[in-house]
Design a protein around this motif. Structure first.
Motif, PDB file in Angstrom:
ATOM      1  N   LYS A 111     -32.368   4.355  -2.651  1.00 18.63           N
ATOM      2  CA  LYS A 111     -33.291   5.397  -2.219  1.00 18.63           C
ATOM      3  C   LYS A 111     -33.267   6.642  -3.125  1.00 18.63           C
ATOM      4  N   LEU A 112     -32.170   6.838  -3.849  1.00 21.90           N
ATOM      5  CA  LEU A 112     -32.073   8.014  -4.728  1.00 21.90           C
ATOM      6  C   LEU A 112     -32.835   7.833  -6.037  1.00 21.90           C
ATOM      7  N   VAL A 113     -33.105   6.589  -6.382  1.00 18.89           N
ATOM      8  CA  VAL A 113     -33.613   6.297  -7.729  1.00 18.89           C
ATOM      9  C   VAL A 113     -34.989   6.919  -8.009  1.00 18.89           C
ATOM     10  N   PRO A 114     -35.958   6.804  -7.092  1.00 15.62           N
ATOM     11  CA  PRO A 114     -37.280   7.378  -7.421  1.00 15.62           C
ATOM     12  C   PRO A 114     -37.226   8.887  -7.680  1.00 15.62           C
ATOM     13  N   GLY A 115     -36.452   9.612  -6.896  1.00 19.20           N
ATOM     14  CA  GLY A 115     -36.354  11.063  -7.088  1.00 19.20           C
ATOM     15  C   GLY A 115     -35.689  11.410  -8.413  1.00 19.20           C
ATOM     16  N   LEU A 116     -34.632  10.693  -8.749  1.00 18.28           N
ATOM     17  CA  LEU A 116     -33.955  10.938 -10.028  1.00 18.28           C
ATOM     18  C   LEU A 116     -34.906  10.664 -11.188  1.00 18.28           C
ATOM     19  N   GLN A 117     -35.619   9.561 -11.085  1.00 16.08           N
ATOM     20  CA  GLN A 117     -36.581   9.190 -12.125  1.00 16.08           C
ATOM     21  C   GLN A 117     -37.645  10.288 -12.274  1.00 16.08           C
ATOM     22  N   ARG A 118     -38.173  10.711 -11.161  1.00 12.43           N
ATOM     23  CA  ARG A 118     -39.242  11.718 -11.172  1.00 12.43           C
ATOM     24  C   ARG A 118     -38.730  13.032 -11.779  1.00 12.43           C
ATOM     25  N   GLY A 119     -37.537  13.453 -11.366  1.00  8.40           N
ATOM     26  CA  GLY A 119     -36.975  14.726 -11.845  1.00  8.40           C
ATOM     27  C   GLY A 119     -36.682  14.695 -13.336  1.00  8.40           C
ATOM     28  N   ALA A 120     -36.121  13.595 -13.797  1.00  6.45           N
ATOM     29  CA  ALA A 120     -35.796  13.484 -15.223  1.00  6.45           C
ATOM     30  C   ALA A 120     -37.078  13.444 -16.038  1.00  6.45           C
ATOM     31  N   ASP A 121     -38.044  12.701 -15.535  1.00  5.02           N
ATOM     32  CA  ASP A 121     -39.319  12.572 -16.221  1.00  5.02           C
ATOM     33  C   ASP A 121     -40.015  13.932 -16.324  1.00  5.02           C
ATOM     34  N   ALA A 122     -40.034  14.659 -15.209  1.00  4.79           N
ATOM     35  CA  ALA A 122     -40.694  15.969 -15.202  1.00  4.79           C
ATOM     36  C   ALA A 122     -39.988  16.938 -16.149  1.00  4.79           C
ATOM     37  N   ALA A 123     -38.667  16.818 -16.262  1.00  2.00           N
ATOM     38  CA  ALA A 123     -37.907  17.720 -17.139  1.00  2.00           C
ATOM     39  C   ALA A 123     -37.977  17.257 -18.596  1.00  2.00           C
ATOM     40  N   GLY A 124     -38.535  16.071 -18.806  1.00  2.00           N
ATOM     41  CA  GLY A 124     -38.688  15.576 -20.172  1.00  2.00           C
ATOM     42  C   GLY A 124     -37.379  15.173 -20.818  1.00  2.00           C
ATOM     43  N   HIS A 125     -36.417  14.729 -20.025  1.00  2.00           N
ATOM     44  CA  HIS A 125     -35.176  14.223 -20.620  1.00  2.00           C
ATOM     45  C   HIS A 125     -34.748  12.926 -19.939  1.00  2.00           C
TER      46      HIS A 125
END
Ligand SMILES: *Cc1c(COP(=O)(O)O)cnc(C)c1O
Length: 236
Positions: A111-125
């Motif tokens: 359940k944590l994976v989509p949020g982590l993916q989204r946050g990293a993607d938005a931060a560009g790293h």
């Protein structure tokens, strides 16, 4: 207020002692001490300590609470440190944590994976991920971490998230068991994971009280708080 020079000397002496322990444990296990990295856990300690640690050659720091971690990472943004998030993570905070963390060590459910993916993607790293595995006996009241039999599914979910890099495992020795036994079990679990995810080479295990046992069983990263910074306030 403590004198900054004095605090720095104290941290230096504590770090020297911890490095000495790591060296001894690595040699005793026939390992190269350079293969064991230190993550200094700075939770409850001020950004001024993080600054001293950076000057003393520390490159990796760990925090376990989102708000504190976020504030400290912002205050120390000029230091070029790697921030490890090592605490229990709520899924609604995952994206925020992924925006400032370099490594999230406490991923224990899909359940944590989509949020982590989204946050990293938005931060560009990209974000390094460790799966936190529970070493408690089956049926115990789990403090945190995934059951070992859930790891394959979790590893797949992380491996399929484009901004996340699956790097390995993290664990905490359970209360009421000899750490050496728990870490031996962990080594077996890690070995199993490496069969399907050969890049997941990191094993984050061992804290101030049990880093020797963790190194004996293959820890590549030890997370050390009180042995470097001194006792934390008892109210957590
Ligand atoms: C606080 C903490 C540590 C450091 O513990 P010490 O005993 O102070 O070295 C390591 N790992 C995790 C997950 C922690 O929360």
């Amino acid at each position: 207020m403590t004198d900054p020079g004095q605090r720095r000397e104290e941290l230096q002496a504590n770090l020297d002692a911890v490095r000495h322990r790591i060296d001894g444990a690595a040699r005793a296990a026939g390992r190269d001490p350079a293969d064991v990295a230190i993550v200094v856990v700075t939770k409850f300690f001020p950004a001024s300590d993080v600054r001293h640690l950076a000057e003393l050659g520390i490159t990796d720091v760990g925090e376990n609470r989102h708000q504190e971690a976020q504030a400290k990472a912002a205050e120390c943004a000029d230091l070029g440190l790697r921030w490890h998030f090592i605490g229990g993570l709520q899924s609604n905070k995952a994206a925020a944590v992924a925006s400032y963390a370099d490594v999230v060590e406490s991923v224990d459910r899909v359940k944590l994976v989509p949020g982590l993916q989204r946050g990293a993607d938005a931060a560009g790293h990209r974000l390094d991920v460790l799966l936190q595995v529970s070493l408690d006996p089956p049926g115990a009241d789990h403090r945190s971490g995934a059951d070992p039999d859930r790891l394959p599914e979790l590893a797949e979910a992380v491996a399929h998230a484009p901004a996340l890099d699956l790097r390995g495992l993290m664990a905490v020795a359970p209360l009421g068991e000899e750490p050496a036994r728990a870490f031996e079990r962990l080594a077996g679990i890690h070995h199993e994971l490496l069969r399907t995810h050969a890049g997941a080479t990191v094993l984050s295990a061992g804290m101030s009280g049990d880093l020797e046992q963790a190194i004996a069983h293959g820890a590549t990263h030890v997370r050390v708080g009180s042995a470097v910074l001194g006792p934390r306030p008892s109210v957590q």
